[in-house]
Design a protein around this motif. Sequence first.
Motif, PDB file in Angstrom:
ATOM      1  N   SER A  91       0.806  -1.238   0.000  1.00 18.29           N
ATOM      2  CA  SER A  91       0.000   0.000   0.000  1.00 18.29           C
ATOM      3  C   SER A  91       0.829   1.274   0.000  1.00 18.29           C
ATOM      4  CB  SER A  91      -0.911   0.090   1.220  1.00 18.29           C
ATOM      5  OG  SER A  91      -1.397  -1.141   1.600  1.00 18.29           O
ATOM      6  N   GLY A  92       2.005   1.208   0.626  1.00 18.66           N
ATOM      7  CA  GLY A  92       2.845   2.411   0.697  1.00 18.66           C
ATOM      8  C   GLY A  92       3.246   2.933  -0.667  1.00 18.66           C
ATOM      9  N   ALA A  93       3.205   2.052  -1.671  1.00 16.31           N
ATOM     10  CA  ALA A  93       3.637   2.449  -3.025  1.00 16.31           C
ATOM     11  C   ALA A  93       2.664   3.431  -3.651  1.00 16.31           C
ATOM     12  CB  ALA A  93       3.787   1.219  -3.912  1.00 16.31           C
ATOM     13  N   TYR A  94       1.370   3.288  -3.333  1.00 16.33           N
ATOM     14  CA  TYR A  94       0.361   4.152  -3.974  1.00 16.33           C
ATOM     15  C   TYR A  94      -0.371   5.024  -2.958  1.00 16.33           C
ATOM     16  CZ  TYR A  94      -1.620  -0.494  -3.123  1.00 16.33           C
ATOM     17  OH  TYR A  94      -1.926  -1.711  -2.566  1.00 16.33           O
ATOM     18  N   ASP A  95       0.229   5.199  -1.780  1.00 14.69           N
ATOM     19  CA  ASP A  95      -0.304   6.115  -0.773  1.00 14.69           C
ATOM     20  C   ASP A  95      -0.046   7.552  -1.264  1.00 14.69           C
ATOM     21  OD1 ASP A  95      -0.690   7.750   1.415  1.00 14.69           O
ATOM     22  OD2 ASP A  95       0.531   6.553   2.791  1.00 14.69           O
ATOM     23  N   PRO A  96      -1.091   8.362  -1.410  1.00  9.53           N
ATOM     24  CA  PRO A  96      -0.880   9.723  -1.918  1.00  9.53           C
ATOM     25  C   PRO A  96       0.071  10.531  -1.039  1.00  9.53           C
ATOM     26  CG  PRO A  96      -3.239   9.286  -1.516  1.00  9.53           C
ATOM     27  CD  PRO A  96      -2.503   8.040  -1.149  1.00  9.53           C
ATOM     28  N   ASP A  97       0.213  10.092   0.234  1.00  5.35           N
ATOM     29  CA  ASP A  97       1.105  10.787   1.142  1.00  5.35           C
ATOM     30  C   ASP A  97       2.344   9.937   1.458  1.00  5.35           C
ATOM     31  OD1 ASP A  97       1.589  13.099   2.570  1.00  5.35           O
ATOM     32  OD2 ASP A  97       0.864  12.212   4.453  1.00  5.35           O
ATOM     33  N   GLY A  98       2.636   8.984   0.557  1.00  5.82           N
ATOM     34  CA  GLY A  98       3.783   8.092   0.764  1.00  5.82           C
ATOM     35  C   GLY A  98       5.106   8.832   0.640  1.00  5.82           C
ATOM     36  N   VAL A  99       6.164   8.124   0.955  1.00  5.74           N
ATOM     37  CA  VAL A  99       7.470   8.783   1.044  1.00  5.74           C
ATOM     38  C   VAL A  99       7.943   9.302  -0.327  1.00  5.74           C
ATOM     39  CG1 VAL A  99       8.864   6.645   0.914  1.00  5.74           C
ATOM     40  CG2 VAL A  99       9.680   8.580   2.251  1.00  5.74           C
ATOM     41  N   VAL A 100       7.682   8.550  -1.385  1.00  4.18           N
ATOM     42  CA  VAL A 100       8.094   9.011  -2.719  1.00  4.18           C
ATOM     43  C   VAL A 100       7.220  10.183  -3.180  1.00  4.18           C
ATOM     44  CG1 VAL A 100       8.038   8.345  -5.176  1.00  4.18           C
ATOM     45  CG2 VAL A 100       9.243   6.932  -3.508  1.00  4.18           C
ATOM     46  N   GLN A 101       5.911  10.078  -2.899  1.00  6.09           N
ATOM     47  CA  GLN A 101       5.008  11.164  -3.296  1.00  6.09           C
ATOM     48  C   GLN A 101       5.428  12.472  -2.608  1.00  6.09           C
ATOM     49  OE1 GLN A 101       4.218   8.046  -2.533  1.00  6.09           O
ATOM     50  NE2 GLN A 101       2.873   7.277  -4.128  1.00  6.09           N
ATOM     51  N   GLN A 102       5.783  12.384  -1.325  1.00  2.83           N
ATOM     52  CA  GLN A 102       6.258  13.589  -0.624  1.00  2.83           C
ATOM     53  C   GLN A 102       7.563  14.100  -1.238  1.00  2.83           C
ATOM     54  OE1 GLN A 102       6.627  13.264   3.638  1.00  2.83           O
ATOM     55  NE2 GLN A 102       4.859  11.905   3.775  1.00  2.83           N
ATOM     56  N   ALA A 103       8.435  13.162  -1.556  1.00  2.00           N
ATOM     57  CA  ALA A 103       9.734  13.545  -2.127  1.00  2.00           C
ATOM     58  C   ALA A 103       9.559  14.257  -3.470  1.00  2.00           C
ATOM     59  CB  ALA A 103      10.612  12.303  -2.298  1.00  2.00           C
ATOM     60  N   ILE A 104       8.604  13.788  -4.263  1.00  2.00           N
ATOM     61  CA  ILE A 104       8.363  14.425  -5.569  1.00  2.00           C
ATOM     62  C   ILE A 104       7.970  15.891  -5.351  1.00  2.00           C
ATOM     63  CG2 ILE A 104       6.925  14.427  -7.651  1.00  2.00           C
ATOM     64  CD1 ILE A 104       6.461  11.370  -7.096  1.00  2.00           C
ATOM     65  N   HIS A 105       7.028  16.095  -4.427  1.00  2.00           N
ATOM     66  CA  HIS A 105       6.588  17.471  -4.131  1.00  2.00           C
ATOM     67  C   HIS A 105       7.774  18.360  -3.770  1.00  2.00           C
ATOM     68  CE1 HIS A 105       2.258  17.177  -4.283  1.00  2.00           C
ATOM     69  NE2 HIS A 105       2.254  16.109  -3.514  1.00  2.00           N
ATOM     70  N   VAL A 106       8.603  17.860  -2.861  1.00  2.00           N
ATOM     71  CA  VAL A 106       9.722  18.671  -2.363  1.00  2.00           C
ATOM     72  C   VAL A 106      10.698  18.993  -3.491  1.00  2.00           C
ATOM     73  CG1 VAL A 106      11.757  18.592  -0.851  1.00  2.00           C
ATOM     74  CG2 VAL A 106       9.511  17.902   0.016  1.00  2.00           C
ATOM     75  N   ILE A 107      11.023  18.010  -4.311  1.00  2.00           N
ATOM     76  CA  ILE A 107      12.003  18.277  -5.378  1.00  2.00           C
ATOM     77  C   ILE A 107      11.401  19.198  -6.437  1.00  2.00           C
ATOM     78  CG2 ILE A 107      13.460  17.255  -7.169  1.00  2.00           C
ATOM     79  CD1 ILE A 107      13.653  14.761  -5.399  1.00  2.00           C
ATOM     80  N   LYS A 108      10.121  18.992  -6.763  1.00  2.00           N
ATOM     81  CA  LYS A 108       9.512  19.865  -7.774  1.00  2.00           C
ATOM     82  C   LYS A 108       9.361  21.295  -7.268  1.00  2.00           C
ATOM     83  CE  LYS A 108       8.920  18.948 -11.266  1.00  2.00           C
ATOM     84  NZ  LYS A 108       9.957  18.852 -12.344  1.00  2.00           N
ATOM     85  N   GLU A 109       9.271  21.469  -5.945  1.00  2.00           N
ATOM     86  CA  GLU A 109       9.173  22.831  -5.407  1.00  2.00           C
ATOM     87  C   GLU A 109      10.541  23.473  -5.222  1.00  2.00           C
ATOM     88  OE1 GLU A 109       6.723  22.369  -1.915  1.00  2.00           O
ATOM     89  OE2 GLU A 109       5.011  21.866  -3.201  1.00  2.00           O
TER      90      GLU A 109
END
Length: 328
Positions: A91-109
Amino acid sequence: MSGYPDVRLRRLRRTEAIRRLVAETALSPSELVCPLFVIHGRGVKNEIESMPGIYQFSVDLLTQEARDVAALGIKAVILFGIPESKDDVGSGAYDPDGVVQQAIHVIKESPSDLAVITDVCLCEYTSHGHCGVVADGEVDNDRTLELLARTALSHAEAGADIVAPSAMMDGRVAAIRAALDAAGHETTPIMAYSAKYASAFYGPFRDAAESAPQFGDRRSYQMDPPNAREALREVEQDIAEGADMVMVKPALAYLDVIRRVRDRFDHPLAAYNVSGEYSMVKAAAARGWLDERRTVTEILTAVKRAGADIIITYHAREAAGWLGGKGG
Ligand code: PBG
């Protein structure tokens, strides 16, 4: 004038300037992709024992990391996540608040302009460590497709620039393309790990990503090392399903496969210079048995000469630094 002594091939090797002038292959930092391992927590920077110089970073440290990588002329990173907890269905792979999803936000910002590529797989997120759903002791291809599509979609929603499915399930590229298009992400490209072999060279990565299978191995889905023609069939299928870029992985033991894919297809081709290839060089260099800079430059040049356009490598930072400096 067809042979010695009129022909002397050594003439063009006499000085470094002449050698560079006639070099048939040149590397540039813009074709290197830097892998990043992202872990939950704050202020975490764990060095991976089997991969000296490579770290698991918590999300809050990624702004600085992205800036450093971009400053070297590197244009893209590929993200791998280590979640806080694992379960049967990843489930962690497709959690909208998962670790990769958060990382994407941070790098894109961050102000870096890096392209963010995400590895789309379940193995870091499943309790059993396999790349899909397990039923009756086997990885169930068709049930896994839906979860891979959800994972890719959650990455695109978080802002990923490119999704890279690595699970070697049949039909995954089509499933991901359909899910992305249905949600309005028809402009997100897919970089398919098309010819991904069941390789011993992934050993150190499984420490880094904490993703070793808890039973069995991955040979029922990853490719068998003796096969090269089959790699062309994998690439052909992925292209037919909509892959925008294809990949051969690992790189060094599969240069012939890279060359055959290059000769047959015109899609951008990535090669993954994997963890074991990195660790071998690091270990030998640490003992003074190899000159690291020369070895890495030779390896990356060979991968490019074989036909790769893009090289994913744990040596990206160091190599980009060398390339931007006094030359190889
Ligand atoms: C799967 C994945 C793996 C790697 C990249 N994506 C591990 C595996 O298939 O076991 C290996 C990369 C490396 O060794 O550097 N999520």
